[in-house]
Scaffold this active site. Structure first.
Site, mmCIF file in Angstrom:
data_model
loop_
_atom_site.group_PDB
_atom_site.id
_atom_site.type_symbol
_atom_site.label_atom_id
_atom_site.label_comp_id
_atom_site.label_asym_id
_atom_site.label_seq_id
_atom_site.Cartn_x
_atom_site.Cartn_y
_atom_site.Cartn_z
ATOM 1 C CG HIS A 157 50.861 35.173 8.412
ATOM 2 N ND1 HIS A 157 49.429 35.272 8.217
ATOM 3 C CD2 HIS A 157 51.165 35.888 7.251
ATOM 4 C CE1 HIS A 157 48.958 35.638 7.175
ATOM 5 N NE2 HIS A 157 50.027 36.258 6.497
ATOM 6 C CE LYS A 161 49.916 39.135 9.679
ATOM 7 N NZ LYS A 161 50.283 40.331 9.074
#
Ligand code: NAD
Length: 275
Positions: A157, A161
């Protein structure tokens, strides 16, 4: 308006998901934008919904009051604190509700269950059609392969995040565990550096990588003797969640009261991991 058009009311309209939803509704042929709602006193109030989404003006002004109308479906991607009010408004008008907001409290969960006795509600922590299918495939593959195949999964990600591994990665691992009669919390390995042992056949490795601008990638591997299966989902754009939620809205418009998830929407039956 065409009789078969479904009117979508977006709650959280100014947000990342809200604006993605506005664009998807504008681009669809069977949906129309009924209303857009956002936080009272927030910067979105009074703005044109089309302009908010980077499109031409639509003549629909964002308001701070949810007033569902017959024939509409409310799609809520806002904040947990807005949830109670949204549910009450939908119950009052008998309107289906699609909820994408995450981080709901236990009280909200109870409210969700209670409200679903009166209106159809679709709730999913991940509305991606591809991720829903990956969850299903993970369970099917794990059950079919049986012992002798080791499951490992990794995800990637964007750099911002905060949680790692992702909630979706944990749910995939859980689907594998449940399909093979294991309790995920007993077999999940998210850090091998302190383990001090080699791999146990029971382990399910779940690891997060962070960097760049990736919306989200998940790869589940089943490693056997002399062969390997990899199941990968790559999210290229947040619009996938909006598209999934609108698919759920179309589906919910024709359902009786009940609490549903994306497995129901896709006709996949029982969710492999009900959490
Ligand atoms: P965001 O912060 O960009 O947008 C949230 C919007 O909700 C903002 O415009 C905010 O002003 C508005 N809002 C806040 N309080 C409100 C209220 N009381 N009434 C109406 N609107 C209110 O966030 P986002 O990235 O768009 O995500 C929104 C939610 O959706 C989060 O909970 C996120 O975790 C969740 N999400 C779920 C999925 C899924 O597939 N289920 C996917 C992406 C995001």
């Amino acid at each position: 308006m065409n009789q078969r058009m479904i009117s979508i009311i977006i709650v959280g309209a100014r947000g990342r998901m809200g604006t993605a939803l506005i664009r998807e509704v504008m681009d669809s042929e069977d949906l129309t934008l009924g209303a857009c709602v956002d936080r009272s006193g927030g910067p979105g109030i009074g703005q044109d919904a089309g302009r908010l989404a980077g499109r031409p003006d639509l003549g629909i002004t964002v308001t701070d009051e949810l007033k569902p109308r017959r024939g509409s479906v409310v799609v809520d991607f806002s904040l947990p604190k807005a949830f109670e009010n949204n549910v009450s408004a939908c119950i009052e008008h008998g309107i289906p509700l699609v909820v994408g907001t995450t981080g709901l409290s236990e009280d909200d969960d109870r409210l969700l269950i209670e409200a679903a006795t009166r209106i159809p509600i679709v709730y999913a922590a991940n509305f991606s059609v591809g991720v829903t299918l990956l969850l299903q495939l993970a369970g099917v593959a794990a059950a079919a392969l049986g012992p002798g195949w080791e499951a490992e999964l990794f995800e990637l990600h964007h750099r911002f995040k905060k949680d790692s591994p992702s909630g979706t990665a944990l749910r995939i691992g859980q689907a594998v565990a449940e399909a093979t009669g294991r309790k995920f919390s007993d077999v999940a390995v998210t850090d091998r550096s302190t383990l001090g042992r080699s791999r146990s056949p029971e382990d399910i490795g779940v690891f997060g990588m962070r960097g760049g601008d990736s919306v989200g990638e998940h790869t589940l591997m089943f490693l056997g003797e002399g062969e390997r299966i990899e199941l990968t989902h790559r999210a290229g754009d947040r619009a996938i969640f909006a598209r999934g939620a609108l698919r759920a809205a179309r589906w919910a418009a024709a359902q009786p009261p009940g609490l549903y998830d994306m497995f129901d929407v896709l006709g996949l039956g029982q969710t492999p991991n009900p959490e």
